[in-house]
Write a protein that holds these residues in place. Sequence first.
Motif, PDB file in Angstrom:
ATOM      1  N   GLU A 172      36.074  42.797  47.295  1.00  0.00           N
ATOM      2  CA  GLU A 172      35.299  41.778  46.582  1.00  0.00           C
ATOM      3  C   GLU A 172      33.919  41.715  47.234  1.00  0.00           C
TER       4      GLU A 172
ATOM      5  N   LYS B 112      34.544  43.119  41.853  1.00  0.00           N
ATOM      6  CA  LYS B 112      35.803  43.544  42.459  1.00  0.00           C
ATOM      7  C   LYS B 112      36.075  44.992  42.069  1.00  0.00           C
TER       8      LYS B 112
ATOM      9  N   GLU C  74      41.663  45.986  47.302  1.00  0.00           N
ATOM     10  CA  GLU C  74      40.638  45.452  46.401  1.00  0.00           C
ATOM     11  C   GLU C  74      39.475  44.904  47.216  1.00  0.00           C
TER      12      GLU C  74
ATOM     13  N   ARG D 227      29.800  38.259  41.264  1.00  0.00           N
ATOM     14  CA  ARG D 227      30.888  38.661  42.157  1.00  0.00           C
ATOM     15  C   ARG D 227      31.572  39.862  41.540  1.00  0.00           C
TER      16      ARG D 227
END
Length: 228
Positions: free
Chosen positions: A126, A174, A124, A172
Amino acid sequence: MAKAIQRRRGTSAEHSSFTGLAGELTIDTTNKRVVLHDGATAGGIPAAKLSEAIRAGYHLIGCWDARAVLRPTTSGADAIAQAESSTNKLNYEHIDFPNAATKYVEFSFRAPESLDESATFDCEIEWEEGPSATAHVCRWQAEMQAQGDGDTIDSAFGTAVAADDTGSAGTRRKIKLTGITPAGSWAAGDTIHVRVARLGGHANDTLDVGARLIRATLFATVNAGADA
């Protein structure tokens, strides 16, 4: 339920000096757990509660913040930087990947004994987009390789997995890159190298500013209860 079965029971202190019959189960009323006896061990063998056991399944393996990754000598991303939000003064570190170029960062870890060696990894990413973007699609990629005792250090990475994510100013983001298989016949205890890239030169990547990597997180399947 027409019938109830009540087993022998006692406090933890009482159990400590008690040697039960082989195969006997008693109840520790202090710690609220079942105790198995073998006919020889004083106190028996306390059973773990579900909350104490490492359960098999899909688990977070580790997180690598911007400061924890390496910038390769060849085609490395920019130096680590610090940002602060304008109103609430939230501070965080990031590594910038410039647009219109393919740049990399790397990190590694020791594969735990509890990992399922037949399973793949998910990574993942970010991230956030840099300021003043007019187009917002960023293409990220991850690839892995495994090295054990006696393996060649200068080895190829496995098949890369890439995906696109759409950023927006001040948010933000992801994105999870799934099904990554390390190159090499890896085993528990091997060193797993991970390389993350922004494919800024790819046709799908339209982000016209830098992409800021904040953190990379790995997930994988665990099929053992301990790293013994």
